[in-house]
Design an enzyme around this catalytic site. Structure first.
Site, PDB file in Angstrom:
ATOM      1  N   THR A 121       0.777  -1.113  -0.184  1.00  0.00           N
ATOM      2  CA  THR A 121      -0.032   0.160   0.031  1.00  0.00           C
ATOM      3  C   THR A 121       0.871   1.211   0.060  1.00  0.00           C
ATOM      4  O   THR A 121       2.075   1.254   0.524  1.00  0.00           O
ATOM      5  CB  THR A 121      -0.791   0.063   1.179  1.00  0.00           C
ATOM      6  OG1 THR A 121      -1.517   1.507   1.485  1.00  0.00           O
ATOM      7  CG2 THR A 121      -0.118  -0.281   2.524  1.00  0.00           C
ATOM      8  N   TYR A 154      -1.506   0.312  10.398  1.00  0.00           N
ATOM      9  CA  TYR A 154      -1.867  -0.448   8.984  1.00  0.00           C
ATOM     10  C   TYR A 154      -0.497  -0.262   8.167  1.00  0.00           C
ATOM     11  O   TYR A 154       0.108  -1.319   7.684  1.00  0.00           O
ATOM     12  CB  TYR A 154      -2.763   0.227   8.401  1.00  0.00           C
ATOM     13  CG  TYR A 154      -3.408  -0.392   6.803  1.00  0.00           C
ATOM     14  CD1 TYR A 154      -3.584  -1.498   6.707  1.00  0.00           C
ATOM     15  CD2 TYR A 154      -3.075   0.762   6.046  1.00  0.00           C
ATOM     16  CE1 TYR A 154      -3.747  -1.822   5.435  1.00  0.00           C
ATOM     17  CE2 TYR A 154      -3.367   0.353   4.716  1.00  0.00           C
ATOM     18  CZ  TYR A 154      -3.542  -1.080   4.308  1.00  0.00           C
ATOM     19  OH  TYR A 154      -3.923  -1.495   3.079  1.00  0.00           O
TER      20      TYR A 154
END
Length: 314
Positions: free
Chosen positions: A124, A146
């Site tokens: 990501t 995250y």
């Protein structure tokens, strides 16, 4: 070829499974159908995939995966993860589902499927930090659980390439949207709230956030282009997104225009860990994968509105 996709019933992975099937591959999936969001959507996706011949193993990646590896795979796309930036998700959950799960999967690959052609890790742009506007050579600076745990998972995968135990690459995705987007994500929530005349929670300042909003169909074409290029991209980190940048406010305005409805706004304080700006630098993807995103922002949002209406309104 036999291809395994983790998180198969999820947003991006379900589209990837369909694309790979359409290209003539035999596709298998793994999904634990956890309750991070309403499993109804994942079950709908799984039904669509089953109809196309995708066999899905309902299992957690932290469990014994020997049944999954009774099949020998040519490629594995690892999309399963604890997603998003959520104040209600603990560090333990991110570590368990992003780091431990990835390592357990890798252990089973090395034991049962060492002749795998390529392990494709899906990462990501959140690993870059508050400003994801750089190429793959810039050191990551994640600011969320995250982002930090996805970076750790990426490094576990690439370590096997560096030690020549497994060919692998990691693909960093940018703000993917489109049909099947998770219900807590921006555009699904926006469309739902407009259809149902519900207030939309807008975090202070977020309407000015700049994003490389990338249509899911373009993303999966880029991912499927990896097949056959394993020697060329072994050990590589590649950004995958669009170099077109729009603000969240522009996206909101566009959906209101498409649906011809006015949004009710519920103003919220700023959300910790939100990226301020993303602008995908995709020169490497263009060069190595012949990647070229083609879907306009408005065209992609129209498809998302159409999908939501078909699945949940009509």
């Amino acid at each position: 070829m036999n291809i395994l996709v983790t998180g198969a019933a999820g947003f991006i992975a379900s589209h990837l499974c369909e694309t790979l099937v359409n290209k003539g591959h035999k596709v298998y999936g793994i999904d634990n159908f956890n309750n991070y969001y309403d499993t109804k959507l994942k079950r709908l996706n799984a039904t669509d995939l089953n109809a196309k011949g995708v066999e899905i193993f309902e299992i957690d990646l932290n469990d014994d995966l020997s049944k999954v590896f009774e099949i020998n795979y040519d490629y594995i796309y690892h999309l399963a993860a604890q997603p998003g930036i959520s104040a209600t998700t603990s560090l333990e959950e991110y570590v368990t589902n992003n780091i431990y799960a990835t390592q357990n999967l890798l252990d089973f690959v090395l034991k049962y499927n060492p002749d795998l052609k390529m392990f494709v890790n899906i990462a990501t742009s959140s690993v870059y930090g508050l400003e994801a506007t750089v190429d793959e050579t810039v050191p990551p600076q994640p600011v969320s659980f995250y982002g930090a745990t996805k970076l750790a998972a990426e490094q576990l995968v690439l370590a096997l390439s560096r030690t020549q135990k497994l060919k692998s690459c990691s693909i960093r995705l940018y703000s993917v949207y489109g049909p099947r987007e998770r219900p807590e994500k921006l555009y699904t929530m926006l469309v739902e709230n407009l259809f149902n005349n519900k207030p939309f929670p807008l975090f202070e300042g977020s309407e000015k956030h700049e994003r490389s909003f990338t249509y899911v169909g373009d993303i999966v074409e880029g991912l499927s282009a990896i097949i056959g290029k394993e020697d060329k991209i072994d050990g590589e980190i590649i950004n995958l997104g669009t170099d077109e940048v729009n603000t969240t406010g522009q996206g909101i305005d566009l959906v209101q225009k498409i649906m011809d409805k006015k949004l009710l706004i519920d103003h919220k304080p700023p959300r910790k860990g939100d990226q301020q700006r993303t602008a995908a630098v995709i020169d490497k993807a263009r060069k190595l994968l012949d990647y070229s995103p083609k879907t306009s922002f408005e065209e992609g949002l129209k498809e998302q509105v159409k999908w939501y209406k078909e699945k949940f309104i009509d």
